[in-house]
Design a protein around this motif. Structure first.
Motif, mmCIF file in Angstrom:
data_model
loop_
_atom_site.group_PDB
_atom_site.id
_atom_site.type_symbol
_atom_site.label_atom_id
_atom_site.label_comp_id
_atom_site.label_asym_id
_atom_site.label_seq_id
_atom_site.Cartn_x
_atom_site.Cartn_y
_atom_site.Cartn_z
ATOM 1 N N UNK A 160 0.828 -1.203 0.000
ATOM 2 C CA UNK A 160 0.000 0.000 0.000
ATOM 3 C C UNK A 160 0.865 1.257 0.000
ATOM 4 N N UNK A 161 1.898 1.270 0.813
ATOM 5 C CA UNK A 161 2.758 2.451 0.891
ATOM 6 C C UNK A 161 3.638 2.588 -0.349
ATOM 7 N N UNK A 162 4.130 1.470 -0.852
ATOM 8 C CA UNK A 162 4.947 1.528 -2.074
ATOM 9 C C UNK A 162 4.105 2.023 -3.241
ATOM 10 N N UNK A 163 2.839 1.598 -3.299
ATOM 11 C CA UNK A 163 1.953 2.066 -4.350
ATOM 12 C C UNK A 163 1.755 3.568 -4.307
ATOM 13 N N UNK A 164 1.679 4.129 -3.114
ATOM 14 C CA UNK A 164 1.530 5.573 -2.981
ATOM 15 C C UNK A 164 2.806 6.309 -3.375
ATOM 16 N N UNK A 165 3.943 5.714 -3.064
ATOM 17 C CA UNK A 165 5.207 6.308 -3.508
ATOM 18 C C UNK A 165 5.282 6.293 -5.032
ATOM 19 N N UNK A 166 4.849 5.198 -5.641
ATOM 20 C CA UNK A 166 4.850 5.073 -7.096
ATOM 21 C C UNK A 166 3.949 6.129 -7.731
ATOM 22 N N UNK A 167 2.774 6.342 -7.151
ATOM 23 C CA UNK A 167 1.849 7.355 -7.655
ATOM 24 C C UNK A 167 2.440 8.747 -7.526
ATOM 25 N N UNK A 168 3.105 9.008 -6.395
ATOM 26 C CA UNK A 168 3.704 10.322 -6.180
ATOM 27 C C UNK A 168 4.816 10.602 -7.185
ATOM 28 N N UNK A 169 5.588 9.577 -7.516
ATOM 29 C CA UNK A 169 6.679 9.755 -8.471
ATOM 30 C C UNK A 169 6.139 10.026 -9.872
ATOM 31 N N UNK A 170 5.028 9.380 -10.237
ATOM 32 C CA UNK A 170 4.447 9.595 -11.557
ATOM 33 C C UNK A 170 3.916 11.012 -11.732
ATOM 34 N N UNK A 171 3.367 11.594 -10.668
ATOM 35 C CA UNK A 171 2.818 12.950 -10.698
ATOM 36 C C UNK A 171 1.762 13.124 -11.793
ATOM 37 N N UNK A 172 0.905 12.136 -11.960
ATOM 38 C CA UNK A 172 -0.194 12.273 -12.911
ATOM 39 C C UNK A 172 -1.280 13.172 -12.329
ATOM 40 N N UNK A 173 -1.920 13.987 -13.158
ATOM 41 C CA UNK A 173 -2.998 14.847 -12.658
ATOM 42 C C UNK A 173 -4.164 14.018 -12.123
ATOM 43 N N UNK A 174 -4.815 14.517 -11.096
ATOM 44 C CA UNK A 174 -5.974 13.818 -10.553
ATOM 45 C C UNK A 174 -7.233 14.111 -11.352
ATOM 46 N N UNK A 175 -7.225 15.179 -12.144
ATOM 47 C CA UNK A 175 -8.395 15.501 -12.956
ATOM 48 C C UNK A 175 -7.974 16.369 -14.137
ATOM 49 N N UNK A 176 -8.808 16.394 -15.153
ATOM 50 C CA UNK A 176 -8.642 17.286 -16.289
ATOM 51 C C UNK A 176 -9.954 18.048 -16.499
ATOM 52 N N UNK A 177 -9.860 19.365 -16.578
ATOM 53 C CA UNK A 177 -11.040 20.181 -16.848
ATOM 54 C C UNK A 177 -11.225 20.299 -18.353
ATOM 55 N N UNK A 178 -12.384 19.895 -18.824
ATOM 56 C CA UNK A 178 -12.681 19.994 -20.249
ATOM 57 C C UNK A 178 -13.458 21.241 -20.607
ATOM 58 N N UNK A 179 -14.189 21.797 -19.622
ATOM 59 C CA UNK A 179 -15.017 22.966 -19.906
ATOM 60 C C UNK A 179 -15.299 23.709 -18.611
ATOM 61 N N UNK A 180 -15.263 25.031 -18.691
ATOM 62 C CA UNK A 180 -15.602 25.894 -17.561
ATOM 63 C C UNK A 180 -16.484 27.008 -18.096
ATOM 64 N N UNK A 181 -17.717 27.079 -17.626
ATOM 65 C CA UNK A 181 -18.666 28.045 -18.181
ATOM 66 C C UNK A 181 -18.291 29.487 -17.879
#
Length: 326
Positions: A292-313
């Motif tokens: 579980x902790x190694x997986x979180x370290x792996x995610x942190x190293x990747x630095x992928x965005x948690x979301x992408x905004x496609x439209x903002x009114x």
């Protein structure tokens, strides 16, 4: 249109939404007059988290006659906490309230939260569930266990029975935006800031319509994320399990030698089998916790965005993908 980022907006209300077409009319019927009654300039940031029903269409219909409404569309379903992050990062108000769309948390309490924050100069006001009688007995017990466990591991600063219904000052929001956490669990991140805070109690109602977006599997995932993101206690548990197994095995060796010396040696298939299962189970638990902790370290190293905004009114045209750092 919603207020532009350059204008003075006193209050922003962030609402993550995923397949909420059934509850949306009832939400608007209660939320709109409740916010109008505050008498302050406000915006409503409705974050559509990749809904597959008519949630997006209904929101865009509301834009025509509700100028304070702002619709933020995520390109894909990113999860409740990621949608909440998108809303918090997009909000421009001096105070930012967050509330779910299911009306279990009363929008009428937002005015009371805002008044308390301004009167007592608080940066955080929690909505605390004083009555959960509308929840099932199982959910009440599991929620109680969750808060007890979190308070034991993280500290008493985590308010009991406080979910994602809260009010934050601009200073608190900016502090949250500056944090590098990849998997945000705001019910723990917000208390961790240590800003001056208060509480507003309320009665938790039943969901007005639709189905819950937090089934048992997501509740378990939230509990795991809460514990592993904010505490190394599980790793310490693994260490103590290893110590306990060592002394257990030492005792078994001593007992085996005693039996051998006294001449009472008998075939010990059962004891051997139990010992193997015991040690194997502990090893698997420890490996799982480390994973579980190694997986979180792996995610942190990747630095992928948690979301992408496609439209903002609030913008005149559809923007290019805008992401929050993971």
């Amino acid at each position: 249109m919603a207020p532009s980022p350059g204008s003075r907006t006193e209050l922003s209300v962030v609402i993550p939404m995923y397949n909420e077409e059934e509850v949306l009319p009832a939400l608007v019927a209660r939320l709109r007059p409740a916010l109008a009654a505050t008498g302050v300039p406000y915006e409503v940031v409705a974050v559509n988290d990749g809904s597959t029903d008519r949630t997006s269409a209904l929101l865009h219909e509301l834009l025509a006659d509700w100028r304070e409404l702002r619709v933020v569309e995520l390109r894909r379903n990113s999860g409740h906490q990621a949608a909440l992050t998108a809303g918090l990062h997009s909000a421009v108000g001096a105070y930012v309230a967050s509330i779910d769309a299911d009306l279990q948390d009363p929008p009428e309490k937002i005015a009371e939260m805002l008044e308390l924050a301004e009167r007592d100069k608080l940066d955080i006001v929690y909505g605390v569930r004083a009555d959960r009688s509308t929840d099932t007995g199982f959910k009440r017990r599991t929620a109680g266990l969750y808060y007890w466990l979190i308070r034991r591991m993280v500290g008493e600063r985590v308010p009991s029975q406080a979910g994602d219904f809260r009010l934050l000052s601009r200073e608190a929001v900016e502090a949250l935006k500056a944090l590098p956490d990849q998997q945000q669990v705001y019910r723990l991140l917000v208390p961790w800031l240590g800003f001056p805070s208060g509480q507003v109690a309320y009665h938790r109602d039943e969901r007005v319509a639709g189905r819950t977006k937090y089934p048992l599997s997501k509740m378990i995932r939230l509990a795991v994320d809460s514990i592993t993101n904010f505490s190394a206690a599980p790793l310490r548990i693994a260490t103590w399990l290893g110590v306990a197994s060592f002394f257990g095995c030492f005792a078994m060796v001593a007992a085996t030698l005693t039996i051998y010396v006294t001449g009472h040696t008998v075939p010990g298939w059962t004891s051997l089998f139990v010992a193997m299962l015991f040690l194997g189970g502990i090893q698997l638990i420890c490996v799982g916790l480390l994973g579980e902790y190694i997986g979180r370290i792996y995610t942190a190293v990747q630095r992928r965005p948690t979301y992408f905004i496609g439209y903002d009114s609030s913008q005149e045209s559809r923007p290019t993908a805008d992401a929050a750092p993971e």
